[in-house]
Design an enzyme around this catalytic site. Structure first.
Site, PDB file in Angstrom:
ATOM      1  N   GLY A  31     -10.599   7.326   4.065  1.00  0.00           N
ATOM      2  CA  GLY A  31     -11.963   7.660   3.651  1.00  0.00           C
ATOM      3  C   GLY A  31     -12.984   6.719   4.280  1.00  0.00           C
ATOM      4  O   GLY A  31     -14.108   7.109   4.585  1.00  0.00           O
ATOM      5  N   GLY A  32     -12.557   5.476   4.500  1.00  0.00           N
ATOM      6  CA  GLY A  32     -13.453   4.498   5.125  1.00  0.00           C
ATOM      7  C   GLY A  32     -13.313   4.455   6.640  1.00  0.00           C
ATOM      8  O   GLY A  32     -13.965   3.650   7.309  1.00  0.00           O
ATOM      9  N   GLU A  44      -5.153   0.259   9.413  1.00  0.00           N
ATOM     10  CA  GLU A  44      -4.449   0.146   8.123  1.00  0.00           C
ATOM     11  C   GLU A  44      -2.961   0.463   8.304  1.00  0.00           C
ATOM     12  O   GLU A  44      -2.093  -0.240   7.797  1.00  0.00           O
ATOM     13  CB  GLU A  44      -5.071   1.104   7.096  1.00  0.00           C
ATOM     14  CG  GLU A  44      -6.463   0.674   6.659  1.00  0.00           C
ATOM     15  CD  GLU A  44      -7.183   1.688   5.787  1.00  0.00           C
ATOM     16  OE1 GLU A  44      -6.720   2.827   5.675  1.00  0.00           O
ATOM     17  OE2 GLU A  44      -8.221   1.322   5.231  1.00  0.00           O
ATOM     18  N   LYS A  66      -5.133   8.449   3.058  1.00  0.00           N
ATOM     19  CA  LYS A  66      -6.051   7.329   3.251  1.00  0.00           C
ATOM     20  C   LYS A  66      -6.997   7.610   4.419  1.00  0.00           C
ATOM     21  O   LYS A  66      -6.800   8.552   5.167  1.00  0.00           O
ATOM     22  CB  LYS A  66      -5.261   6.043   3.541  1.00  0.00           C
ATOM     23  CG  LYS A  66      -4.536   5.530   2.326  1.00  0.00           C
ATOM     24  CD  LYS A  66      -3.747   4.257   2.599  1.00  0.00           C
ATOM     25  CE  LYS A  66      -4.487   3.187   3.335  1.00  0.00           C
ATOM     26  NZ  LYS A  66      -5.776   2.792   2.709  1.00  0.00           N
ATOM     27  N   ALA A 118      -6.393   3.606  -1.722  1.00  0.00           N
ATOM     28  CA  ALA A 118      -6.046   4.924  -1.173  1.00  0.00           C
ATOM     29  C   ALA A 118      -7.051   5.930  -1.709  1.00  0.00           C
ATOM     30  O   ALA A 118      -7.718   5.689  -2.726  1.00  0.00           O
ATOM     31  CB  ALA A 118      -4.631   5.324  -1.585  1.00  0.00           C
TER      32      ALA A 118
HETATM   33  C1  5RP Z   1     -10.245   3.216   4.075  1.00  0.00           C
HETATM   34  C2  5RP Z   1      -9.226   3.625   3.085  1.00  0.00           C
HETATM   35  C3  5RP Z   1      -9.463   3.233   1.664  1.00  0.00           C
HETATM   36  O1  5RP Z   1      -8.337   2.579   1.187  1.00  0.00           O
HETATM   37  C4  5RP Z   1      -9.724   4.444   0.852  1.00  0.00           C
HETATM   38  O2  5RP Z   1     -10.784   5.191   1.453  1.00  0.00           O
HETATM   39  C5  5RP Z   1     -10.091   4.095  -0.586  1.00  0.00           C
HETATM   40  O3  5RP Z   1     -11.348   3.512  -0.619  1.00  0.00           O
HETATM   41  P1  5RP Z   1     -12.015   2.992  -1.950  1.00  0.00           P
HETATM   42  O4  5RP Z   1     -11.227   1.817  -2.406  1.00  0.00           O
HETATM   43  O5  5RP Z   1     -13.424   2.622  -1.514  1.00  0.00           O
HETATM   44  O6  5RP Z   1     -12.026   4.111  -2.940  1.00  0.00           O
HETATM   45  O7  5RP Z   1      -8.240   4.249   3.372  1.00  0.00           O
HETATM   46  O8  5RP Z   1      -9.981   3.723   5.355  1.00  0.00           O
END
Ligand code: 5RP
Length: 219
Positions: free
Chosen positions: A97-98, A104, A95, A84
């Protein structure tokens, strides 16, 4: 002893493997989830395979020899393991960021238990410092952005196309005091596919890597 953020991510990924028993596992996306895939590969004989929350995760699972199932061919998943960007003591998460938030949320919805794996930098009192990702149908981009401004945010278009062919607006400047209400409000905006608040259905287990070891929180 001080650990790097990557070391903490590795530690929490190892801890999550304890929850892997058998059957098919839901697997998230991101750098913490990638460490989990490395650990999952070590116990792959225990499981039948996995459902992936993104094309990137599917490729990574396959490269480790883990069979990837279409979610439509799976009735139930015992666990979904994912990272997250932010999480609170109430197990509400931010959530996306990716950019994989929609898949998800779908895979998480099917799973009996959402196991969130985070390092301590993600544990926050209030969600919103990390810009809130919203997946939007391309033709609705400007309309949705105007509606998000009315909610007090400053949306910025990410230079990114999701696995579903949509765009992402990252909303800056929100202090999300009531994540369930905000999640529902944003979902009401026509053209929004998914928002990155995972609050109505939050995490069931949080494994939090800290400099004093991995702590477990349960809902
Ligand atoms: C991707 C997400 C990831 O879980 C979130 O961005 C955390 O990423 P990371 O483990 O690289 O810090 O929601 O869509």
């Amino acid at each position: 002893m001080a650990f790097t953020q990557d070391e903490l991510k590795q530690q929490v990924a190892k801890a999550a493997v304890e929850y892997v028993k058998s059957g098919i596992i839901g697997v998230g996306t991101g750098s913490t989830a990638n460490y989990f895939i490395e650990e999952l590969a070590k116990v792959k004989n225990k499981i039948d395979g996995a459902v992936a929350s993104s094309e990137a995760t599917a490729q990574r699972l396959k490269s480790h020899g883990i069979e990837v199932y279409d979610l439509n061919s799976v009735d139930a998943l015992d666990i979904y393991v994912d990272g997250a960007d932010e999480i609170t003591e109430h197990m509400h998460m931010l959530k996306g960021g990716g950019g994989a938030l929609t898949r998800e949320k779908i895979v998480a919805a099917v799973a009996k238990s959402f196991i969130c794996i985070c390092d301590e930098t993600k544990y926050v009192p209030v969600l919103g410092k990390f810009p809130l990702p919203i997946e939007v149908l391309p033709m609705a981009r400007s309309y949705v952005a105007r509606e998000l401004v009315k909610l007090g945010g400053q949306p910025k278009l990410r230079d990114f196309t999701t696995d579903n062919g949509n765009v992402i607006l990252d909303v800056h400047g929100l202090t999300i005091q009531n994540p369930v209400e905000m999640e529902n409000k944003i979902n009401q905006i026509v053209g929004v596919v998914t928002n990155g608040l995972f609050a109505s259905r939050g995490a069931d287990v949080l494994l939090l890597a800290t400099s004093n070891g991995v702590k477990t929180f349960k809902r």
